[in-house]
Structures are given as C-alpha cells and as structure tokens.
Design an enzyme around this catalytic site. Structure first.
Site, short mmCIF file in Angstrom:
data_model
loop_
_atom_site.label_atom_id
_atom_site.label_comp_id
_atom_site.label_asym_id
_atom_site.label_seq_id
_atom_site.Cartn_x
_atom_site.Cartn_y
_atom_site.Cartn_z
N GLY A 10 -5.27 -3.21 -2.24
CA GLY A 10 -4.86 -2.58 -0.99
C GLY A 10 -3.37 -2.78 -0.79
N GLU A 38 6.85 2.21 0.10
CA GLU A 38 5.76 3.01 -0.46
C GLU A 38 5.38 4.08 0.55
OE1 GLU A 38 1.76 1.30 -0.76
OE2 GLU A 38 1.67 2.09 -2.80
N GLU A 69 -4.12 -6.71 -6.03
CA GLU A 69 -3.60 -5.48 -6.65
C GLU A 69 -3.02 -4.63 -5.53
OE1 GLU A 69 -3.77 -5.03 -9.86
OE2 GLU A 69 -5.45 -6.22 -10.58
N CYS A 100 -1.79 4.27 -6.35
CA CYS A 100 -0.76 3.21 -6.35
C CYS A 100 0.22 3.40 -7.50
CB CYS A 100 -1.44 1.85 -6.45
SG CYS A 100 -2.55 1.75 -7.87
N ALA A 106 -2.47 -7.98 1.93
CA ALA A 106 -2.54 -9.09 0.96
C ALA A 106 -1.88 -10.34 1.52
CB ALA A 106 -1.86 -8.68 -0.34
N LYS A 155 -16.77 -5.25 0.17
CA LYS A 155 -16.45 -4.52 1.41
C LYS A 155 -15.52 -3.36 1.06
CE LYS A 155 -13.42 -4.32 4.41
NZ LYS A 155 -13.41 -2.84 4.67
P1 NAD Z 1 -5.31 -1.70 3.25
O1 NAD Z 1 -4.61 -2.94 2.83
O2 NAD Z 1 -5.09 -1.20 4.62
O3 NAD Z 1 -6.89 -1.89 3.12
C1 NAD Z 1 -7.50 -2.25 1.91
C2 NAD Z 1 -8.81 -2.92 2.20
O4 NAD Z 1 -8.55 -4.16 2.88
C3 NAD Z 1 -9.74 -2.13 3.12
O5 NAD Z 1 -11.08 -2.33 2.71
C4 NAD Z 1 -9.50 -2.78 4.47
O6 NAD Z 1 -10.58 -2.63 5.36
C5 NAD Z 1 -9.32 -4.23 4.07
N1 NAD Z 1 -8.58 -5.05 5.02
C6 NAD Z 1 -7.64 -4.65 5.92
N2 NAD Z 1 -7.22 -5.72 6.64
C7 NAD Z 1 -7.90 -6.80 6.19
C8 NAD Z 1 -7.90 -8.19 6.53
N3 NAD Z 1 -7.12 -8.68 7.49
N4 NAD Z 1 -8.73 -9.01 5.85
C9 NAD Z 1 -9.51 -8.54 4.87
N5 NAD Z 1 -9.57 -7.23 4.51
C10 NAD Z 1 -8.77 -6.38 5.15
O7 NAD Z 1 -4.96 -0.62 2.16
P2 NAD Z 1 -5.38 0.91 2.15
O8 NAD Z 1 -4.55 1.63 3.16
O9 NAD Z 1 -6.88 0.99 2.22
O10 NAD Z 1 -4.97 1.34 0.67
C11 NAD Z 1 -3.71 1.80 0.32
C12 NAD Z 1 -2.93 0.69 -0.36
O11 NAD Z 1 -3.63 0.21 -1.49
C13 NAD Z 1 -1.59 1.19 -0.90
O12 NAD Z 1 -0.60 0.24 -0.62
C14 NAD Z 1 -1.83 1.28 -2.39
O13 NAD Z 1 -0.69 1.18 -3.19
C15 NAD Z 1 -2.76 0.13 -2.60
N6 NAD Z 1 -3.49 0.28 -3.86
C16 NAD Z 1 -3.18 -0.55 -4.90
C17 NAD Z 1 -3.84 -0.41 -6.11
C18 NAD Z 1 -3.56 -1.32 -7.27
O14 NAD Z 1 -4.40 -1.40 -8.16
N7 NAD Z 1 -2.42 -1.99 -7.32
C19 NAD Z 1 -4.80 0.59 -6.25
C20 NAD Z 1 -5.08 1.42 -5.17
C21 NAD Z 1 -4.42 1.25 -3.97
#
Ligand code: NAD
Length: 490
Positions: A234, A394, A256, A290, A239, A181
């Site tokens: 994300g 962040e 991650e 990130c 998480a 997804k």
């Molecule tokens: P997000 O957590 O809002 O969303 C990430 C994914 O999770 C999306 O596909 C979203 O639809 C899904 N999601 C949201 N709520 C959910 C739920 N309740 N259950 C299951 N899935 C759900 O993050 P974002 O805004 O898309 O991305 C930015 C974040 O990602 C930043 O915090 C960034 O640091 C982090 N990030 C981390 C890494 C890493 O490798 N450590 C890499 C890239 C981005």
C-alpha cells in the site's frame, strides 16, 4: 445488512472466518467506479471480527504447519484450478469493482492470481537449508526453517486479487495460517475466492478474510499480539503508521510501497518499441500500478522527436467503459482519487508546464451510463522542474512527465532524485551502459528495453521510501519462515 429503505439488490459481502461465511452488523458502501453508483456492501469489521479470525487461524496452525510441503502444494494447485474454472466471473467482478478494463483483468489480474498459487505450490518444494562442518570442534551446524504462525496480510485496491494471492500463496505454502484484509474499496474478488477454499481442500481457519477499513480492521490486525508477521502492500504513509503500531510487538514486517519510477531513454534506443512500451508503462491500469513510469528522461538529441511520437501514441490509448474490450483504460478507483490526480495536473499548469494531451486538453466520449464515472484520459506533461511536487510525489494515475537530459551521469542523478526507489526502466542498445545504469539506479527493480517482465523467483520490492524487505521465490520463503541455527556436537 441494507436498511429497509434501500434497494435489496446490493451485493452484500460477508467475512470468511474459520471456514464459514459470517455476517457483520455494519457495512461500507462500495462503488462501481465506472458509473459512480454504490453496488456492493462491504463488512465494516473491527476488533471483534479480527479477534475471531486470529483465533481461528491459531487453532488451524498446528495441523496445517505439520503437513508436508507436497500436501500443502496439492491444495494450492487445486485452488489455482478453481480460480481458472471461475476465470470469467472473476474477470467481470474485478473490472466492475476496480474500474479496470475487462481486458486488463483478463490478461493480467486473474491469470496471475491463479499463477501465484501454482508458482508457490511448486517453489516451496525446491528450497534447501544451509549446513556447515566444524570438524575441529566435533560439530555439525545446519539451519531449519519453520512457519512463523498467523500471518496478517493487508493489500491495496489497484490489483486486488493479484496482490492478495501474492501474499496468501507463499504464506500458506510455507505452513502459516493467515488473516487477510483486502482493501475496503475492492473486496469482491477476495470474497469470491473464499467460496472456492473449501472445495480446494483448504482446512477451516487456514485462510480467513476479514473485510473493512484500514483504520478499524487493518489496525486491529496490525495491533493483534498473536499475529507476529505483517505483509503489507500500500502507500508509504500507511506503512509508516503500521511500523509504529507494530513496533511494541517486534513484528516481522514486509512493506511493499509506492514509487515515482523513471524511464531513461537514450538516443540509441529502438524508438518504436520504446514508445509502445513506455505508453503502456505510463498508463496501464489507469496508471494505477506501483511500477508505472511517471518521469520520462529523454536524451536531448531525440527529445523533440520522442515527445511528438509519444504524445501521438498516448492519444491512441483509449479510455472508456471497462466492459468494452477495445478500451485500454477504464475508470480510476474513486472520486477522491480522481480529484487528487487532477490536482497534480492543475498544479503542473499553475507552475507553467505544458499539458500536451489528456486532462483539460482532450475530451472523453463516454457512453451515457458512464458519464458520472471517474475517468481521465492519458496525460503527458513537459516543462516541469524536478523540484516540483508533480515530479517528486506519487500521482498513481494516467499522468506522466517528460524532460530532456544531456549526460548519463545527469540521467542517473535525476532518476535517483526522489524519495522513492521502486523500479526504473532504461532504454539503450549499449550493453555496457545498461549494466552501468542498472548498478547505479536506486531501484529494487530495473528493466532494460522492456517493462513489467516478471520472474516470480526474483526478489520484488523497493528501496528508500518504496519499501522494506523483498518478496518472491526464495525471499518469500525466507520472510514467511523463521530460521534456526542448530549445532550438533558429535
Ligand atoms: P493504502 O495504504 O491506503 O491502503 C492499503 C491497505 O492498507 C488497504 O487494505 C487499507 O485498508 C489498509 N490500511 C489503511 N490504513 C491502515 C492502517 N492504519 N492499519 C492497517 N491497514 C491500513 O494504499 P492504497 O491507496 O490502497 O494503494 C495504493 C498504494 O499502494 C500506492 O502508494 C501504490 O504505489 C501502493 N502499491 C505498492 C505496490 C508494491 O508492490 N510496491 C503494489 C501496489 C500498490
């Protein structure tokens, strides 16, 4: 489907389930961040679509997992070839969908997406398992690794195809089948990749992609009893929800997450190289990586000189239309995100910080077509205490804070003084010092005198609130397989 009153020219995506494109009744608007216009309709999938995708993945598992790593590797390599054959279309699509520049998509996102498949096609051939003798018991012990089953893969919007393929490649190379997804905000390149799967020889059901929001599609995937493993990239907040939601099923999780990454710069650093790289590490991809640097600690004796040169270099980092290859930065992902990033600059200002360049200081000269887009110039802040939310949370945008330090111990303590622990950068020519700092810094990745140099064999991931588990090379192999200890009495 678009309503009859709406223009028919939207790009309308479909889910990919069991080797077929399947339309979904409801859609979510997806914006071009550089114009603020809706240009794409993304399926708003829920439990029904996720159930169908998991059923298809379950059905495909026995055959796919029975194939040899070599046979699976051939399929992965063919998929990498096809991504390379379609490179230009994918570059343009990723740039339009995410707001990143075509140059960034051309040099980072899409080549790396192809390489993810190539790397794991080969990597999976080279793992060995353990064996131990117990002659006094007449026993021989060894370990076996088996694929886990249906893997649930959830990815964010900042590096859309890059991070999705970082999960799909090791998952299927090790014999799992997947339901992926992507982020609802950046779904287009994942959909384009689905069009390549059949030609690559990926059997129906091995890779299923369900589009939609986290609240509906993501939640249904995490809560599905037949998905024993979730790889998530994300935010830390999401998480935490995923951890709670999956706890009743005892799922295997890899998380991650976010970062608040420090750069620690000593007076003996190669300043020219350090400034060039630290501008890149702070602002690349609009600061939406990130691993981006968001706190810069500089040894007091060079602080003023560094700040002056750094601000001058940040001002040269060009922001504008993503389609213009001369631009370093494009647009941020969304209006809401732009407002959030701006609010941190406003907070810094209200706390008495100095805004040296960028937001509120420098005007962007945007083309007419991009005037409503979500752009923001690279912003450098100083004079902000470590206790401020600006230094603790962040921001995930083109904003970085600079602050002086006096001693090595102080730099380490302040570098570690946040809840995150993803990456850190150390700049010094003193070999002993860089090793000392690398050991003391609480970060999953430490770069010294460089940034974002990645060997995919090495573990990737963060500590503290930046994540749980590691992926990459052997770590991906371990995460996407279950180990069994076997004892044979002879
Ligand atoms: P997000 O957590 O809002 O969303 C990430 C994914 O999770 C999306 O596909 C979203 O639809 C899904 N999601 C949201 N709520 C959910 C739920 N309740 N259950 C299951 N899935 C759900 O993050 P974002 O805004 O898309 O991305 C930015 C974040 O990602 C930043 O915090 C960034 O640091 C982090 N990030 C981390 C890494 C890493 O490798 N450590 C890499 C890239 C981005």
């Amino acid at each position: 489907m678009p309503k009859s009153s709406e223009p028919r020219s939207y790009l309308v995506l479909e889910n990919y389930i069991g080797g077929k494109f399947v339309s979904c009744g409801n859609h979510i608007d997806s914006y071009d961040p550089s114009t603020a216009e809706v240009y794409c309709k993304v399926p708003d999938s829920g439990k029904e679509e996720v159930d169908a995708a998991v059923a298809a993945a379950k059905e495909a598992f026995p055959d796919w997992s029975a194939r040899s790593p070599q046979q699976r590797g051939e399929v992965l390599n063919k998929l990498a070839d096809l991504i390379e054959d379609n490179m230009e279309d994918l570059i343009q699509a990723e740039s339009k969908d995410q707001g990143k520049t075509v140059t960034f998509a051309r040099t980072v996102d899409i080549p790396r997406s192809a390489y993810n498949f190539r790397f794991f096609a080969s990597s999976v051939l080279h793992h060995t398992t353990d064996c131990s003798q117990m002659d006094h018991m007449g026993c021989l012990n060894y370990t076996l690794r088996c694929p886990v089953g249906v893997a649930g893969l959830i990815s964010p919007w900042n590096l859309p195809l890059y991070l999705l393929t970082w999960k799909i490649a090791p998952a299927i190379a090790t014999g799992n089948t997947v339901v992926a997804k992507p982020s609802e905000m950046t779904s287009v390149t994942a959909w384009m990749m689905c069009k390549l799967l059949e030609e690559a020889g990926v059997p129906p059901g091995v890779v299923n992609v369900v589009f939609g929001t986290g609240q509906r599609a993501g939640d249904a995937l995490v809560g599905h009893p037949d998905v024993p493993l979730i790889s998530f990239t994300g935010s830390t907040a999401t998480a935490q929800r995923i951890t709670e939601r999956s706890a009743p099923y005892c799922k295997k999780l890899s998380l991650e997450l976010g970062g608040k990454n420090p750069a620690i710069i000593f007076a003996d650093a190669d300043l020219e190289q350090c400034i060039e790289t630290t501008v890149r590490s702070s602002f690349s991809n609009q600061g939406e990586i990130c691993l981006c640097t968001s706190r810069i600690y500089v040894e007091s004796s060079i602080y003023s000189k560094f700040l002056e040169k750094f601000v001058a270099a940040a001002r040269k980092w060009k922001t504008g239309a993503p389609s213009d290859p001369s631009n370093n930065n494009g647009a941020l992902i969304s209006k809401e995100h732009l407002e959030k990033v701006r609010s941190f600059v406003a907070l810094a200002k209200s706390e008495g910080a100095i805004i040296h360049c960028g937001e509120g200081v420098d005007q962007l000269n945007l083309p007419e077509a991009n005037k409503s887009g979500y752009f923001m110039p690279p912003t450098v802040i100083s004079g902000i205490p470590d206790s401020s939310r600006v230094m603790q949370e962040e921001i995930f945008g083109p904003v970085t804070c600079v602050s002086p330090f006096d001693t090595e111990d102080e730099a380490v303590a302040r570098g570690n003084g946040v809840r995150y622990g993803l990456s850190a950068t150390v700049w010094s020519r003193d070999v002993g010092r860089v090793h000392r700092l690398a050991q003391k810094l609480q970060a999953g990745l430490v770069w010294t005198n460089c940034w974002l140099v990645r060997d995919l064999n090495l573990p990737f991931g963060g500590m503290k609130h930046s994540g749980v588990g590691r992926e990459g090379g052997k770590d991906s192999y371990h995460f996407f397989t279950e180990v069994k200890s076997i004892t044979i009495k002879h």
